[in-house]
Design an enzyme around this catalytic site. Structure first.
Site, PDB file in Angstrom:
ATOM      1  N   LYS A 156     -25.347 -64.150 -15.021  1.00 45.79           N
ATOM      2  CA  LYS A 156     -26.029 -63.572 -13.858  1.00 45.79           C
ATOM      3  C   LYS A 156     -27.243 -62.757 -14.299  1.00 45.79           C
ATOM      4  CE  LYS A 156     -21.827 -63.748 -11.146  1.00 45.79           C
ATOM      5  NZ  LYS A 156     -20.562 -63.141 -10.741  1.00 45.79           N
TER       6      LYS A 156
ATOM      7  N   GLN B  94     -17.792 -57.136 -10.698  1.00 44.14           N
ATOM      8  CA  GLN B  94     -17.168 -58.392 -11.138  1.00 44.14           C
ATOM      9  C   GLN B  94     -15.656 -58.315 -10.958  1.00 44.14           C
ATOM     10  OE1 GLN B  94     -18.958 -61.166 -12.169  1.00 44.14           O
ATOM     11  NE2 GLN B  94     -17.009 -62.257 -12.161  1.00 44.14           N
TER      12      GLN B  94
ATOM     13  N   ASP C  65     -22.663 -59.539  -3.068  1.00 41.37           N
ATOM     14  CA  ASP C  65     -21.581 -60.524  -3.152  1.00 41.37           C
ATOM     15  C   ASP C  65     -21.016 -60.828  -1.761  1.00 41.37           C
ATOM     16  OD1 ASP C  65     -20.673 -61.973  -5.249  1.00 41.37           O
ATOM     17  OD2 ASP C  65     -19.186 -60.524  -5.949  1.00 41.37           O
TER      18      ASP C  65
END
Ligand code: NDP
Length: 295
Positions: free
Chosen positions: A62, A106, A129
């Site tokens: 990422k 994450q 997200d």
């Protein structure tokens, strides 16, 4: 939005929904957009707790793609032993930092940590997200906000390859809040207009259900569970599932068999995974705009 007019085909003639190619085009188009407005510093911050192998790989990828897109990326890493309070403090500091536009925590967090209070700290504008209850609520209510990256990436593949959706039947296999449920909402949205069936582990006659579909999105995490019997000839088959086996990463779709009957199909790897990252960057760009960056 990128479109692909000269698709590659599989040996059986299906259109290959190439996520690496579309990701690269998306990253290049974000990079040129940022440069065209004078390269403002658009920052994606990640929070990685512990040393779980795959999570570290995903986070590094990422950052690499964010840099290629002309963004600034910041990585906060905490040890396996981090306490709930330490993780929440790290996230809160990023929330309060006006130079940070998007925050990605994450998942999964190590088992002793509760992700819910951590995610609850994220304001919708920075939740790139799209996984917090407020972001998902906005999706349900069709309000502006960030959409979860994996199902959004599936939609970008469908759009870029010109797969018709209006009035078509779609079957989504899997009902998680990460993938399956938001996927159902996106496929059934006004303007996309598919008629969507949500299948899960208690679905009876899954083969018959899947065979009604013009579009199958497989997000169950069961290696090669979608075989040739599940697929109506000409259907679009999109593989989200990731299982690790001795032969490497295996999807939910038996690619070799299904590509011979499908009209379009994603490879695994190289389909939905890269598009998840592309959509994270797309959301970060939108996050910067929501926070006043002229982009
Ligand atoms: P979850 O485990 O949270 O959900 C899996 C879903 O699949 C559940 O709803 C489950 O049903 C359903 N399911 C399981 N087995 C079957 C079966 N035999 N038949 C029908 N349905 C079944 O997983 P996630 O949604 O988080 O992830 C799904 C997969 O996608 C995983 O392999 C994950 O690694 C992968 N993934 C891939 C990404 C990418 O970028 N390509 C990104 C994110 C995830 P029930 O609810 O009844 O238990």
């Amino acid at each position: 939005m990128a479109t692909i007019s000269d698709p590659e085909r599989t040996a059986g003639g299906a259109i290959l929904l190439d996520g690496n190619r579309l990701r690269d085009e998306t990253v290049a188009s974000i990079a040129s957009r940022i440069m065209s407005v004078g390269s403002p510093a658009i920052c994606l911050a990640t929070v990685l707790v512990g040393s779980d192998g795959p999570s570290g790989v995903y986070v590094r990828m990422k950052h690499r793609k964010a840099t290629e897109a002309g963004m600034v990326s910041r990585g906060v890493e905490l040890p396996d032993s981090a306490t709930q309070a330490e993780v929440e403090q790290a996230v809160a500091a990023l929330v309060d930092d006006p130079t940070v536009h998007g925050i990605l925590v994450q998942l999964p967090l190590p088992g002793h940590l509760d992700p819910e209070p951590v995610l609850a700290l994220l304001p919708p504008a920075k939740d790139v997200d799209g996984l917090t209850d407020r972001s998902l609520g906005r999706l349900v209510r069709d309000l502006p906000g960030h959409v979860p990256c994996t199902p959004l990436g599936v939609m970008r593949l469908i759009e870029a390859y010109g797969i018709p959706t209006a009035g078509r039947r779609a079957v989504v296999v899997g009902r998680s809040t990460l993938v399956g449920l938001p996927q159902v909402l996106l496929l059934g949205r006004r303007g996309v207009d598919a008629t969507v069936t949500l299948a899960h582990s208690r679905t009876a006659d899954l083969i018959d259900v899947c065979r009604t579909a013009d579009i199958i999105v497989a997000a169950a995490g069961q290696a090669r569970m979608i075989g040739v019997d599940h697929v109506k000839p000409g259907a679009t088959v999109i593989d989200v599932g990731v299982s690790r086996s001795e032969q490497g990463i295996v999807g939910d779709v038996d690619f070799d068999a299904v590509q011979a009957v499908a009209g379009a199909i994603t490879p695994m790897p190289g389909g939905t995974g890269p598009m998840t990252i592309a959509c994270l960057l797309e959301n970060t760009l939108a996050a910067a705009a929501m926070q006043g960056v002229a982009i």
